[in-house]
Motif scaffolding. Sequence first.
Motif, PDB file in Angstrom:
ATOM      1  N   THR A 170      -8.531 -35.661  45.946  1.00 43.40           N
ATOM      2  CA  THR A 170      -9.359 -35.582  46.844  1.00 43.40           C
ATOM      3  C   THR A 170      -9.439 -34.263  47.501  1.00 43.40           C
ATOM      4  O   THR A 170      -8.290 -33.756  47.846  1.00 43.40           O
ATOM      5  CB  THR A 170      -9.314 -36.583  47.889  1.00 43.40           C
ATOM      6  OG1 THR A 170      -9.132 -37.971  47.298  1.00 43.40           O
ATOM      7  CG2 THR A 170     -10.316 -36.510  49.060  1.00 43.40           C
ATOM      8  N   TYR A 221     -15.533 -32.041  38.379  1.00 40.06           N
ATOM      9  CA  TYR A 221     -15.328 -32.409  39.393  1.00 40.06           C
ATOM     10  C   TYR A 221     -16.782 -32.518  40.261  1.00 40.06           C
ATOM     11  O   TYR A 221     -17.557 -32.560  39.754  1.00 40.06           O
ATOM     12  CB  TYR A 221     -14.368 -31.884  40.397  1.00 40.06           C
ATOM     13  CG  TYR A 221     -14.554 -30.514  41.000  1.00 40.06           C
ATOM     14  CD1 TYR A 221     -15.462 -30.171  42.052  1.00 40.06           C
ATOM     15  CD2 TYR A 221     -14.436 -29.387  40.406  1.00 40.06           C
ATOM     16  CE1 TYR A 221     -15.916 -29.023  42.685  1.00 40.06           C
ATOM     17  CE2 TYR A 221     -14.569 -28.210  40.907  1.00 40.06           C
ATOM     18  CZ  TYR A 221     -15.351 -27.828  41.761  1.00 40.06           C
ATOM     19  OH  TYR A 221     -15.598 -26.671  42.274  1.00 40.06           O
ATOM     20  N   VAL A 224     -12.839 -35.194  43.573  1.00 42.05           N
ATOM     21  CA  VAL A 224     -14.112 -35.188  44.446  1.00 42.05           C
ATOM     22  C   VAL A 224     -13.823 -34.291  45.609  1.00 42.05           C
ATOM     23  O   VAL A 224     -12.693 -34.373  46.166  1.00 42.05           O
ATOM     24  CB  VAL A 224     -14.067 -36.895  44.827  1.00 42.05           C
ATOM     25  CG1 VAL A 224     -15.655 -36.902  45.653  1.00 42.05           C
ATOM     26  CG2 VAL A 224     -14.587 -37.602  43.631  1.00 42.05           C
ATOM     27  N   VAL A 250     -14.081 -37.785  54.777  1.00 44.36           N
ATOM     28  CA  VAL A 250     -13.211 -37.644  53.449  1.00 44.36           C
ATOM     29  C   VAL A 250     -12.837 -39.151  53.363  1.00 44.36           C
ATOM     30  O   VAL A 250     -12.576 -39.606  51.783  1.00 44.36           O
ATOM     31  CB  VAL A 250     -12.095 -36.779  53.777  1.00 44.36           C
ATOM     32  CG1 VAL A 250     -11.023 -36.770  52.636  1.00 44.36           C
ATOM     33  CG2 VAL A 250     -12.480 -35.202  54.045  1.00 44.36           C
ATOM     34  N   ILE A 278     -15.401 -41.051  51.305  1.00 46.02           N
ATOM     35  CA  ILE A 278     -15.475 -40.595  50.071  1.00 46.02           C
ATOM     36  C   ILE A 278     -14.578 -41.285  49.241  1.00 46.02           C
ATOM     37  O   ILE A 278     -14.742 -41.990  48.241  1.00 46.02           O
ATOM     38  CB  ILE A 278     -15.287 -39.205  49.994  1.00 46.02           C
ATOM     39  CG1 ILE A 278     -16.412 -38.383  50.445  1.00 46.02           C
ATOM     40  CG2 ILE A 278     -14.963 -38.816  48.734  1.00 46.02           C
ATOM     41  CD1 ILE A 278     -16.588 -36.951  50.596  1.00 46.02           C
ATOM     42  N   ARG A 279     -13.239 -41.387  49.742  1.00 44.77           N
ATOM     43  CA  ARG A 279     -12.146 -42.199  49.127  1.00 44.77           C
ATOM     44  C   ARG A 279     -12.687 -43.604  48.702  1.00 44.77           C
ATOM     45  O   ARG A 279     -12.473 -44.162  47.648  1.00 44.77           O
ATOM     46  CB  ARG A 279     -10.960 -42.068  49.745  1.00 44.77           C
ATOM     47  CG  ARG A 279     -10.164 -40.719  49.695  1.00 44.77           C
ATOM     48  CD  ARG A 279      -8.780 -40.888  50.023  1.00 44.77           C
ATOM     49  NE  ARG A 279      -7.947 -39.674  49.869  1.00 44.77           N
ATOM     50  CZ  ARG A 279      -7.848 -38.980  50.849  1.00 44.77           C
ATOM     51  NH1 ARG A 279      -8.218 -39.152  51.918  1.00 44.77           N
ATOM     52  NH2 ARG A 279      -7.151 -37.671  50.595  1.00 44.77           N
TER      53      ARG A 279
END
Length: 442
Positions: free
Chosen positions: A6, A205, A246, A264, A267-268
């Motif tokens: 990440t 990615y 990502v 962030v 996104i995870r």
Amino acid sequence: MRRLGTGIGWRPEIADAVEEMPGIEWVEAVSENLCPGHLPDSLLRLRERGVTVVPHGVSLGLGGADRPDAGRLAALAERAEVLGSPLVTEHIAFVRAGGALTASPLMEAGHLLPVPRTRDALDVLCENVRIAQDALPVPLAVENIAALVSWPDEELTEGQFLYELADRTGVRLLIDVANLHTNHVNLGEDPARALGELPLEAIAYVHVAGGFERDGVWHDSHAHPVPRPVLDILTDLASRVAPPGVLLERDENFPEADELHGEVEAIRVAVDKGRAARTAAGGVGTAPRVSRTPTAAGADAAVRQRLGLAQAALLSALVAGTPAPEGFDRVRLGVQARALAGKRADVVGKVAPELPVLLGARYRPAFLAYAQGCPMTGGYRRDALDFVAHVLRADPGDPGDVDPGVRRELREWWLERSGPVPRSTRPGARLARATRRVLLRR
């Protein structure tokens, strides 16, 4: 492809927040904004901690009709070596048109513009990618872009175009799920279909970013929070394949560190949701496709010229006010033209911050009026100089004219920056300049 994890796009404005953000395994930095001999201290500290840094190019123009510029390739290669990067990335786009190939003036877009998804354009792109691969010390990955306009008479879908590109060249793909969403809103393209047609094993990615919708048009601003539809596309992708990395892109309008970290984390969560769906399905996603040995056939001169003429006609309509080429949506071209001019005004205002100060509220309307008929020809610093020269040429009483005091300051600003070296500040040189100005007035 090695696992990246990440990450977040490194920008000077959020350098401290990025350094302190937990769980950041890698960052991406705009290649053109880095000086190899004077890397920012923040990036050096991240490198010392073992954080991977990937240079991301924005000006190569691999989708343009000309072959890639050797100097730009050498600069990208140098940054990859200095940073110890495992790969470099660029875009499937054209950023300039005209020049010797079309016997017309060279124009810069100042933005990433879509290539037509045709066999001719694919042949040119494949050859340009192979040239870049040969010049770079590490693998290359190329990114799909967001588009406000579509080319008429396209022969391939986005997924088919990307699949053939990867199949013929062996290049890796940087998949931007925000751009898939943009093309869904603006062009009616189905993100799920695009993902289903991609060679997922070629993904290096993934980019994730925010934007906004205005009058039915989605603008990929990188200045707004990531919306739910983009996260849903990311989940769909992660349900098909485990992306090696990502990354969150944010280029301006930066929020506080906690809000940035929250994006962030979202996104995870989206990736974890997709992974859980893939596991529940027994780990079966899209079947891997094995690429053929990259082919060596290139695009002949006639193909490059046809593409060059088409791209020059489109870019001229966008930045020089010429008629729209046949088959294009004129309303949508107008939206794109205004967006390009607005971006030019914003970037020139950052590159030359003295100009908005000197001109005040007149800066933006004056720049937009200039941009209507004056294409960018040499980057944003050159654009700033050309804009000031345009203002200085205005006759007294014209709408673009400024008062004498501002005119003098603009003239001094232009003279200071337009020569090969800054003007001397020695007393003798200053006296000679003052004397010359007095004599010219007489």
